[in-house]
Enzyme design. Structure first.
Site, PDB file in Angstrom:
ATOM      1  N   GLY A  75       0.803  -1.213   0.000  1.00  0.00           N
ATOM      2  CA  GLY A  75       0.000   0.000   0.000  1.00  0.00           C
ATOM      3  C   GLY A  75       0.833   1.258   0.000  1.00  0.00           C
ATOM      4  O   GLY A  75       0.348   2.324  -0.358  1.00  0.00           O
ATOM      5  N   GLY A 100       1.232  23.474   0.159  1.00  0.00           N
ATOM      6  CA  GLY A 100       0.787  22.517  -0.840  1.00  0.00           C
ATOM      7  C   GLY A 100      -0.343  21.675  -0.273  1.00  0.00           C
ATOM      8  O   GLY A 100      -0.894  21.973   0.805  1.00  0.00           O
ATOM      9  N   GLU A 123       4.147  30.133   3.586  1.00  0.00           N
ATOM     10  CA  GLU A 123       4.379  29.697   2.209  1.00  0.00           C
ATOM     11  C   GLU A 123       5.279  30.691   1.479  1.00  0.00           C
ATOM     12  O   GLU A 123       5.038  31.896   1.503  1.00  0.00           O
ATOM     13  CB  GLU A 123       3.039  29.569   1.473  1.00  0.00           C
ATOM     14  N   GLY A 127       7.291  19.177   0.502  1.00  0.00           N
ATOM     15  CA  GLY A 127       7.473  18.296  -0.643  1.00  0.00           C
ATOM     16  C   GLY A 127       8.181  17.001  -0.315  1.00  0.00           C
ATOM     17  O   GLY A 127       8.439  16.683   0.858  1.00  0.00           O
ATOM     18  N   HIS A 181     -30.246  18.113 -12.958  1.00  0.00           N
ATOM     19  CA  HIS A 181     -30.473  19.268 -12.074  1.00  0.00           C
ATOM     20  C   HIS A 181     -31.222  18.815 -10.827  1.00  0.00           C
ATOM     21  O   HIS A 181     -32.151  18.020 -10.925  1.00  0.00           O
ATOM     22  CB  HIS A 181     -31.297  20.330 -12.808  1.00  0.00           C
TER      23      HIS A 181
END
Length: 473
Positions: free
Chosen positions: A38, A177, A198, A265, A438
């Site tokens: 996994g 992120g 950031e 990251g 709709h």
């Protein structure tokens, strides 16, 4: 004679899917995995975080109970530890399902830390396994920057954050992120005081800037502090937690916190794999591949985050299928990484596929755009979540939809249709002509496509700056 037709190093979404597809195509396949199958996604990423985010949705719905006619919601307490327990149960269920799929397809899972032993063998725990083909699917791990090294207690990564049984009192999140904004939403929902730092000008900086700006407004309205165009110069541990030193438009600053989440990251997980000895070429730490997922060494393939193409689980799975089919001699189109769906699951959610307006222009396209606000969408008004919009980017010459960008409550439900629009290279006229049920969220995509052609029905047309229109009935 090789023991395996395909040996897969790593059992994440790229690896296990590659192995199953190889088995479907009649090949003898094995997966080498040091932990549970996994990978990061199922065990310590996508799945547990989304389970926790569902808990956050429930918490927020209860907090807002008064608007729905609920009485007595003010005295309800929220057990974050119970949410974490549920997330681990979800992980066990899904990972157990993957283990069953591998068994059902005759794929052998071999535990241990594997590495290349030449170009046609995999070594694991003192034993060597011969393979006609090898697929590297070892994924990635959190990027660590100098001065921001995690200690697992005060300065943490998403891995430790998913285990915490209590939300932080004061949290500083470095990086806006997907990981950063999802934890900001989660912790703020449970009452944490959250600050996001950031470096770039907007939250979710890889997305359309309009989306980043709306998300910032939404977060700040909830009390989440958003410091953009700001970099972290260092972290100092203190007896009370940490002080995060910042440098931004207003000069130097300091943020006190008991928890600092580093979400800047990921880097490829290639250490100890034996790539250099096998002659496998890398660029900036990521394994180089061609459109068939093959490296410069024939018979050695790589898929998923370790390639650095687009670090998303569904991209890894797609690459895994392509690699297995390439080994089987099948021919498939090369993946278009621009036209891969991207999703972030804070609230409001952020989703996209294809080019942003700026990226399309930079690529040489002449474009027009259409935008439809959720304040004008009957379904959104009925559901009580009107924050957000759908934006489409259309090539002027052909009318082809080059990009779709979404922000709103549960808006990522539209990504399925957006993917089909991209795959079929549909035009704005075709998307606008298609009949949508709709009231539903997908009507917003239809109207945004119509808006790109100046034909939107449910927003007012003005010669000056348009503003959001009235809701449909």
């Amino acid at each position: 004679m090789a023991q395996w037709d395909v040996a897969v190093i790593g059992g994440g979404p790229g690896g296990y899917v590659a192995a199953i597809r190889a088995a479907q195509l009649g090949m003898k396949a094995a997966v080498f995995e040091k932990d549970r199958v996994g990978g990061l996604c199922l065990n310590w990423g996508c799945i547990p975080s989304k389970a926790l985010l569902k808990n956050a949705d429930v918490v927020n719905a209860v907090r807002e109970g008064g608007r729905w006619g609920l009485r007595g919601a003010e005295g309800v307490s929220f057990d974050f530890g119970a949410a974490v327990d549920r997330s681990r149960q979800v992980v066990d269920q899904i990972v157990g399902g993957v283990e069953g799929l591998l068994r059902d397809n005759g794929v052998e899972v071999i535990p241990g830390t594997a590495r290349l032993a030449g170009t046609r063998a995999v070594a694991v725990d003192g034993s060597e396994h011969r393979a006609a083909n090898i697929i590297i699917a070892t994924g990635a791990h959190t990027r660590v920057l100098p001065g921001m090294e995690p200690d697992g207690e005060t300065v943490i990564t998403s891995r430790e954050a998913l285990e915490r049984r209590t939300p932080p009192g004061r949290a500083v999140i470095i990086g806006a992120g997907p990981v950063g904004v999802e934890f900001a939403h989660l912790w703020a929902s449970y009452g944490s005081e959250v600050t996001i730092v950031e470096m770039m000008e907007t939250l979710v900086p890889l997305e359309d800037p309009d989306i980043g700006r709306l998300l910032r407004r939404s977060f700040e309205a909830r009390g989440i502090r958003c410091m953009v165009s700001t970099k972290v110069s260092g972290i100092e541990r203190t007896s009370a937690g940490a002080v995060v030193r910042t440098e931004g438009p207003d000069g130097a600053g300091a943020l006190e916190a008991d928890t600092v989440l580093v979400a800047v990251g990921f880097v490829a997980h290639t250490e100890g794999l034996g790539l250099e000895a096998a002659g496998v070429r890398t660029t900036r730490g990521f394994i180089d591949i061609d459109g068939r997922m093959e490296t410069n060494v024939p018979g050695i393939f790589a898929v998923g985050d370790v390639t650095g193409k687009l670090m998303l689980a569904h991209v890894a799975s797609h690459q895994g299928v392509l690699a297995a089919e390439a080994i089987a001699g099948m021919s498939r189109p090369e993946p278009d990484y621009v036209q891969m769906p991207r999703a972030t699951f804070c609230q409001p959610q952020v989703g996209s596929i294809g080019y942003t307006e700026a990226a399309a222009k930079a690529a040489g396209f002449t474009v027009r755009t259409g935008r439809f606000p959720l304040t004008a969408l009957g379904k959104a008004v009925a559901a009580g979540h009107t924050e957000g919009f759908v934006k489409v980017v259309v090539e002027e010459a052909t009318g082809q939809v080059l990009g779709i960008h979404l922000v709103g409550h549960d808006i990522n439900d539209l990504l399925g249709e957006a993917t089909m629009v991209a795959l079929l290279e549909a035009t704005s006229a075709e998307v606008g002509f298609a009949v949508h049920a709709h009231p539903t969220l997908p009507e917003a995509l239809k109207e945004a496509a119509l808006a790109a052609d100046g034909e939107a029905i449910h927003i007012a047309r003005r010669r000056t700056t348009p503003r959001e229109g009235a809701a449909t009935r």
